[in-house]
Design a protein around this motif. Structure first.
Motif, PDB file in Angstrom:
ATOM      1  N   VAL A  39      -4.816   3.971  -6.507  1.00  0.00           N
ATOM      2  CA  VAL A  39      -3.554   4.702  -6.354  1.00  0.00           C
ATOM      3  C   VAL A  39      -3.047   4.594  -4.919  1.00  0.00           C
ATOM      4  O   VAL A  39      -1.846   4.404  -4.680  1.00  0.00           O
ATOM      5  CB  VAL A  39      -3.729   6.175  -6.776  1.00  0.00           C
ATOM      6  N   THR A  40      -3.942   4.686  -3.944  1.00  0.00           N
ATOM      7  CA  THR A  40      -3.542   4.564  -2.544  1.00  0.00           C
ATOM      8  C   THR A  40      -2.976   3.173  -2.252  1.00  0.00           C
ATOM      9  O   THR A  40      -1.938   3.044  -1.584  1.00  0.00           O
ATOM     10  CB  THR A  40      -4.745   4.845  -1.624  1.00  0.00           C
ATOM     11  N   LEU A  41      -3.645   2.138  -2.734  1.00  0.00           N
ATOM     12  CA  LEU A  41      -3.150   0.778  -2.507  1.00  0.00           C
ATOM     13  C   LEU A  41      -1.810   0.537  -3.199  1.00  0.00           C
ATOM     14  O   LEU A  41      -0.907  -0.083  -2.618  1.00  0.00           O
ATOM     15  CB  LEU A  41      -4.182  -0.236  -2.998  1.00  0.00           C
ATOM     16  N   LEU A  42      -1.662   1.015  -4.423  1.00  0.00           N
ATOM     17  CA  LEU A  42      -0.402   0.819  -5.142  1.00  0.00           C
ATOM     18  C   LEU A  42       0.750   1.585  -4.492  1.00  0.00           C
ATOM     19  O   LEU A  42       1.869   1.076  -4.416  1.00  0.00           O
ATOM     20  CB  LEU A  42      -0.557   1.220  -6.603  1.00  0.00           C
ATOM     21  N   ALA A  43       0.483   2.791  -4.014  1.00  0.00           N
ATOM     22  CA  ALA A  43       1.532   3.558  -3.334  1.00  0.00           C
ATOM     23  C   ALA A  43       1.935   2.872  -2.035  1.00  0.00           C
ATOM     24  O   ALA A  43       3.129   2.778  -1.707  1.00  0.00           O
ATOM     25  CB  ALA A  43       1.052   4.980  -3.061  1.00  0.00           C
ATOM     26  N   GLY A  44       0.978   2.374  -1.282  1.00  0.00           N
ATOM     27  CA  GLY A  44       1.301   1.655  -0.057  1.00  0.00           C
ATOM     28  C   GLY A  44       2.115   0.400  -0.329  1.00  0.00           C
ATOM     29  O   GLY A  44       3.062   0.088   0.396  1.00  0.00           O
ATOM     30  N   LEU A  49       7.293  -2.684  -0.189  1.00  0.00           N
ATOM     31  CA  LEU A  49       8.043  -3.773  -0.821  1.00  0.00           C
ATOM     32  C   LEU A  49       9.458  -3.915  -0.281  1.00  0.00           C
ATOM     33  O   LEU A  49       9.915  -5.022  -0.012  1.00  0.00           O
ATOM     34  CB  LEU A  49       8.076  -3.587  -2.333  1.00  0.00           C
ATOM     35  N   ARG A  50      10.167  -2.818  -0.100  1.00  0.00           N
ATOM     36  CA  ARG A  50      11.552  -2.906   0.371  1.00  0.00           C
ATOM     37  C   ARG A  50      11.633  -3.511   1.774  1.00  0.00           C
ATOM     38  O   ARG A  50      12.431  -4.426   1.992  1.00  0.00           O
ATOM     39  CB  ARG A  50      12.211  -1.539   0.316  1.00  0.00           C
TER      40      ARG A  50
END
Length: 64
Positions: A39-44, A49-50
């Motif tokens: 979850v931490t990696l995906l949120a980061g 991305l933008r």
């Protein structure tokens, strides 16, 4: 580190307060840790991305 602290705290409460035997359910404990890492990696990645999609030349020209 958090896993060790949680196991130590759980053992202390189980042993001293509840006076029951203590066992660690390793698959669940490791799944929770792995889920937190994911979850931490995906949120980061989602927040990065933008800025990563912006073209550098456009950003540098806008600051002049």
């Amino acid at each position: 580190m958090a896993l060790a602290a949680g196991i130590g705290g759980g053992w202390a409460v189980s042993h001293f307060v509840m006076e029951t035997p203590f066992t660690v359910i390793w698959p669940s404990a490791l799944a929770i840790v792995a889920g937190g890492i994911a979850v931490t990696l995906l949120a980061g990645l989602a927040f990065a991305l933008r800025p990563l999609r912006a073209r550098p030349a456009r950003i540098l020209r806008a600051r002049e």
